[in-house]
Design an enzyme around this catalytic site. Structure first.
Site, mmCIF file in Angstrom:
data_model
loop_
_atom_site.group_PDB
_atom_site.id
_atom_site.type_symbol
_atom_site.label_atom_id
_atom_site.label_comp_id
_atom_site.label_asym_id
_atom_site.label_seq_id
_atom_site.Cartn_x
_atom_site.Cartn_y
_atom_site.Cartn_z
ATOM 1 C CG HIS A 54 -0.295 -0.154 2.532
ATOM 2 N ND1 HIS A 54 0.445 0.820 3.132
ATOM 3 C CD2 HIS A 54 -0.260 -1.216 3.367
ATOM 4 C CE1 HIS A 54 0.891 0.383 4.283
ATOM 5 N NE2 HIS A 54 0.491 -0.854 4.453
HETATM 6 P P1 TYD Z 1 -1.832 -2.714 7.442
HETATM 7 O O1 TYD Z 1 -1.443 -1.276 7.524
HETATM 8 O O2 TYD Z 1 -2.441 -3.194 6.157
HETATM 9 O O3 TYD Z 1 -0.582 -3.632 7.817
HETATM 10 P P2 TYD Z 1 0.762 -3.924 6.997
HETATM 11 O O4 TYD Z 1 1.097 -2.715 6.183
HETATM 12 O O5 TYD Z 1 1.783 -4.216 8.057
HETATM 13 O O6 TYD Z 1 0.570 -5.120 6.145
HETATM 14 O O7 TYD Z 1 -2.814 -3.022 8.665
HETATM 15 C C1 TYD Z 1 -3.282 -4.339 8.949
HETATM 16 C C2 TYD Z 1 -4.592 -4.209 9.715
HETATM 17 O O8 TYD Z 1 -4.391 -3.566 10.964
HETATM 18 C C3 TYD Z 1 -5.659 -3.400 8.971
HETATM 19 O O9 TYD Z 1 -6.915 -4.025 9.206
HETATM 20 C C4 TYD Z 1 -5.648 -2.063 9.659
HETATM 21 C C5 TYD Z 1 -5.199 -2.385 11.062
HETATM 22 N N1 TYD Z 1 -4.409 -1.312 11.681
HETATM 23 C C6 TYD Z 1 -4.951 -0.574 12.714
HETATM 24 O O10 TYD Z 1 -6.103 -0.770 13.140
HETATM 25 N N2 TYD Z 1 -4.183 0.404 13.285
HETATM 26 C C7 TYD Z 1 -2.914 0.658 12.876
HETATM 27 O O11 TYD Z 1 -2.235 1.568 13.420
HETATM 28 C C8 TYD Z 1 -2.382 -0.107 11.780
HETATM 29 C C9 TYD Z 1 -0.988 0.131 11.253
HETATM 30 C C10 TYD Z 1 -3.163 -1.089 11.215
#
Ligand code: TYD
Length: 140
Positions: A54
């Site tokens: 992302h």
């Molecule tokens: P995501 O940012 O997609 O994780 P990564 O980039 O490490 O793969 O987040 C994964 C899940 O966690 C998504 O459902 C959103 C949630 N999330 C939160 O609720 N708060 C946060 O601060 C973060 C970073 C993610």
């Protein structure tokens, strides 16, 4: 700060070394180029896990490997680069509008992220083509 490459730069934190172990600290308003609004960390990550995938409209982040190692693949829409994070003193500062992917986690790796804003799903581009289109419209 030791290195610049487009929208990514390395941040080097201090290390206090003594026979009892090493200590590194992060000071808001000093080491990090934004006000820290959120800290989150990844742990219990399976070694074959792929995370990220992302970009963010506004969010800036500094990413650290507190333990173990992993790879960050960075793409600003024009140039792709990759960084191996394995030193808890060295953070990778990632600007807004940068696509990132993480993989090759070592067993027991811990990734800590300092972020400029609280969590907001509306700030994410989770589709690569949407990210590219937004970059194109920015430059028109
Ligand atoms: P995501 O940012 O997609 O994780 P990564 O980039 O490490 O793969 O987040 C994964 C899940 O966690 C998504 O459902 C959103 C949630 N999330 C939160 O609720 N708060 C946060 O601060 C973060 C970073 C993610």
């Amino acid at each position: 700060m030791t290195q610049r490459n487009g929208f990514v730069r390395e941040i080097q934190l201090p290390q206090i070394h003594d026979p009892r172990g090493d200590l590194t600290f992060v000071e808001g308003g000093n080491h990090i180029p934004f006000q820290i609004a959120r800290v989150y960390y990844l742990y219990n990550v399976p070694v074959d896990s792929e995370r990220g995938g992302h970009a963010h409209r506004e969010l800036e982040q500094v990413v650290f490997a507190l333990s173990g190692s992993f790879r960050m693949k960075i793409d600003d829409g024009t140039t792709k680069s990759e960084y191996w994070l394995r030193d808890p003193r060295k953070g990778l500062c990632i600007s807004k509008m940068v696509w990132r992917e993480m993989d090759a986690f070592s067993q027991g790796a811990v990734c800590m992220v300092l972020a400029s804003h609280r969590y907001d799903e509306a700030d994410y581009f989770r589709n690569y083509d949407d990210f590219l289109k937004a970059l194109e419209s920015e430059t028109k």
